[in-house]
Every structure is written in C-alpha cells, then in structure tokens.
Scaffold this motif. Sequence first.
Motif, mmCIF file in Angstrom:
data_model
loop_
_atom_site.group_PDB
_atom_site.id
_atom_site.type_symbol
_atom_site.label_atom_id
_atom_site.label_comp_id
_atom_site.label_asym_id
_atom_site.label_seq_id
_atom_site.Cartn_x
_atom_site.Cartn_y
_atom_site.Cartn_z
ATOM 1 N N VAL A 37 5.638 5.851 5.810
ATOM 2 C CA VAL A 37 4.902 6.146 7.033
ATOM 3 C C VAL A 37 5.111 7.624 7.329
ATOM 4 O O VAL A 37 6.243 8.110 7.350
ATOM 5 N N ILE A 38 4.011 8.328 7.519
ATOM 6 C CA ILE A 38 4.079 9.769 7.751
ATOM 7 C C ILE A 38 3.537 10.080 9.139
ATOM 8 O O ILE A 38 2.479 9.591 9.525
ATOM 9 N N LEU A 58 0.854 -1.182 0.000
ATOM 10 C CA LEU A 58 0.000 0.000 0.000
ATOM 11 C C LEU A 58 0.897 1.243 0.000
ATOM 12 O O LEU A 58 2.067 1.165 0.362
ATOM 13 N N ALA A 59 0.318 2.371 -0.405
ATOM 14 C CA ALA A 59 1.130 3.577 -0.578
ATOM 15 C C ALA A 59 1.592 4.191 0.740
ATOM 16 O O ALA A 59 2.772 4.426 0.946
ATOM 17 N N LYS A 60 0.624 4.492 1.651
ATOM 18 C CA LYS A 60 1.084 5.166 2.864
ATOM 19 C C LYS A 60 0.206 4.945 4.082
ATOM 20 O O LYS A 60 -0.968 4.625 3.978
ATOM 21 N N LEU A 61 0.856 5.141 5.205
ATOM 22 C CA LEU A 61 0.214 5.051 6.507
ATOM 23 C C LEU A 61 0.540 6.347 7.225
ATOM 24 O O LEU A 61 1.695 6.770 7.261
ATOM 25 N N GLN A 64 10.612 2.754 9.834
ATOM 26 C CA GLN A 64 10.955 1.803 8.763
ATOM 27 C C GLN A 64 10.490 0.399 9.130
ATOM 28 O O GLN A 64 9.960 -0.332 8.288
ATOM 29 N N ILE A 65 10.645 0.033 10.402
ATOM 30 C CA ILE A 65 10.192 -1.285 10.867
ATOM 31 C C ILE A 65 8.679 -1.400 10.688
ATOM 32 O O ILE A 65 8.176 -2.406 10.190
#
Length: 178
Positions: free
Chosen positions: A76-77, A46-49, A65-66
């Motif tokens: 992850v933002i 998926l693109a982003k969390l 990163q984990i």
Amino acid sequence: GFGSLFKSSKKYKNEKLLSEMQKAREIVEKVHAIRAEKGLKVRQPLAKLKIKISKLKTIDGELLQIIADEVNVKEVICDCELRDEIELDTEITPELHQEGLYREFVRQVQSLRKNSGLTPQDKIEIYWQSDNIDWKEAIGKFEKEILAQTVASTINNELPEDVDKIEIKGITVGIKKV
C-alpha cells in the motif's frame, strides 16, 4: 494539572486512532467494491494499492499493513499526487495468477477436509488431476506451502477412485486420510 493534560492527550490519540480506523474501513470497502466490479476474488493477490493523502498527513504503518492484508495487495503506497482517492493496480501478472491458484487450491483442500469430517490435526494425502499448465506450475511452485498449510504428507498428481474429490475450473482435487 499535569494528569488532565495527559488524559486529554490520551483521548486525542484514541479519537485519532478511531478516525484512522474508520478511514481504513472505508478504503477497504471501496477496494472490495472495485474487486467485485472487475470480478477479482479477494483470494487473488494484487500488486499494489495507492491511497491519496494530504501532504501533512501520514497513515500509521500498522494500519497500512491491516489494509494490505484485508484487500490482499502486496503493498500500500501513500501518494498525495493521486487524482482519485484510491488507485488499485488490477493487473494480474503471471506470478500473482499462480499465487491466486495456490490459494484457491488450499481453499478447496480445506473445504474437502471439512466436508469429509476431518479435523485440522488429521494428516491427509492430496491428489489432483489437471491438464491445465497454470495449475501444474502453481502447484509445483507452492508445493511446500500447500503441504504446510493443509497438514498433508504428500501431493500426488493422480486421482485414485477411493478419494473424496471436488472439481473446480480446470482441476479435480481429492484428499484421503493417512
């Protein structure tokens, strides 16, 4: 003295790390729950969390990163403006869909390899057959990666009789020891 100050600072760091790890674990569990609810396999990238954090807090980059690796998102933002604690972008773009198919293909090849009693070192040839344009495009696009990950010498778009094969949604995959 100075030694005890150092110890307590070290203890604080460990406690901070432990609480961050716990937080990361909770985030991962919540994302897995969302994926399950929406029927999105973890193998589907998926693109982003987005994660809500307070303005003062930061999350260690390594930990982000984990989390990204664990839940299979590209990025992850951290966002303090979020309404909810986490926000997962569940839109599957054509590129993400192809990458998901490629991962599924590799998984099927590895599973065939295992069921055929082959070792990871055994060189194989991969055969596949599908009328599905998505499979054709994904295999074409990720051919180099597939060969590298599966220790295969070739990928052939045909299916001889004498190969171990498996059929999944829209494709039949076969392998043969070289």
